[in-house]
Design a protein around this motif. Structure first.
Motif, PDB file in Angstrom:
ATOM      1  N   GLU A 197       0.848  -1.203   0.000  1.00 55.89           N
ATOM      2  CA  GLU A 197       0.000   0.000   0.000  1.00 55.89           C
ATOM      3  C   GLU A 197       0.878   1.245   0.000  1.00 55.89           C
ATOM      4  O   GLU A 197       0.605   2.223  -0.682  1.00 55.89           O
ATOM      5  N   ARG A 245       2.562   7.561  -6.385  1.00 54.33           N
ATOM      6  CA  ARG A 245       1.639   8.531  -7.005  1.00 54.33           C
ATOM      7  C   ARG A 245       2.382   9.829  -7.312  1.00 54.33           C
ATOM      8  O   ARG A 245       3.250  10.220  -6.535  1.00 54.33           O
ATOM      9  N   LEU A 269       1.112   4.278  -2.631  1.00 57.36           N
ATOM     10  CA  LEU A 269       0.889   5.683  -2.255  1.00 57.36           C
ATOM     11  C   LEU A 269       2.068   6.543  -2.719  1.00 57.36           C
ATOM     12  O   LEU A 269       1.882   7.623  -3.287  1.00 57.36           O
TER      13      LEU A 269
END
Ligand code: HEC
Length: 176
Positions: A168, A175, A172
């Protein structure tokens, strides 16, 4: 003459109807028993265990494993039993507090963030200051579920990047 007798008898009967049932002869639980030693209310024989006590005690002393199902249950029970005072986010500003109940410490206070799970369980079980006990309304497993949900609430405001699962986090950070 007979008619008068009948009327007097009837009056007597009606008067009896008026007697209050509360005033029947009876013993009060804690008075000395006339028949045996001790009070009228007999103590249970030694080592007696009430029917559901062992089950409840077991559920109280074994913290269930954390799962999505447990958290969902905790969230639901928290919404019903705790949020009216503690607020949906645990800040202590629920609707009852807005109407005059003393404001409880926020769950996000450092003292409560660092308190043990057991502490929350015990507050639900025994109450705390102005807060009364929820032992009769929230069975032990649900107390643990609520504690798990309170932990999630606390984490929601103090989570760091390191708490994220690696994949995860990578997503993140990738991005733009
Ligand atoms: C009717 C209002 C009310 C409800 C409902 C309520 N509480 Fe409380 N709670 C309070 C108040 C008021 C205090 C602060 C009491 C004090 O310090 O005298 C408090 C304090 C606490 C504390 C903090 C104790 C501390 O060390 O400061 C915890 C933890 C807590 N409650 C958990 C819960 C949980 C979990 C529920 C739901 C099962 C719940 N409360 C339901 C009013 C409520």
């Amino acid at each position: 003459m007979n008619r008068w007798l009948a009327i007097v008898a009837l009056a007597g009967l009606l008067a009896a109807c008026d007697q209050n049932m509360d005033e029947q002869p009876r013993y009060s639980e804690y008075s000395r028993a006339p028949l045996f030693r001790g009070s009228v209310l007999r103590p249970p024989p030694a080592n007696t265990v009430a029917r559901d006590d062992l089950e409840l005690e077991k559920a109280a002393s074994t913290k269930p494993a954390l799962s999505a199902e447990l958290l969902a249950r905790g969230r639901e029970r928290f919404g019903i039993f705790c949020s009216p005072c503690h607020g949906a986010g645990g800040d202590g500003t629920g609707i009852v507090v807005q109407r005059g109940m003393p404001r409880p410490t926020s769950y996000h206070d450092d003292r409560l963030r660092t308190a043990e799970d057991q502490y929350f369980f015990d507050v639900i079980t025994n109450g705390h200051g102005a807060m009364y006990s929820y032992a009769a309304r929230v069975p032990p497993r649900d107390r643990w579920a609520i504690v798990a949900y309170i932990r999630a609430l606390q984490l929601s405001r103090h989570a760091s990047l390191d708490d994220m699962p690696a994949d995860e986090r990578a997503r993140l950070e990738s991005r733009p």
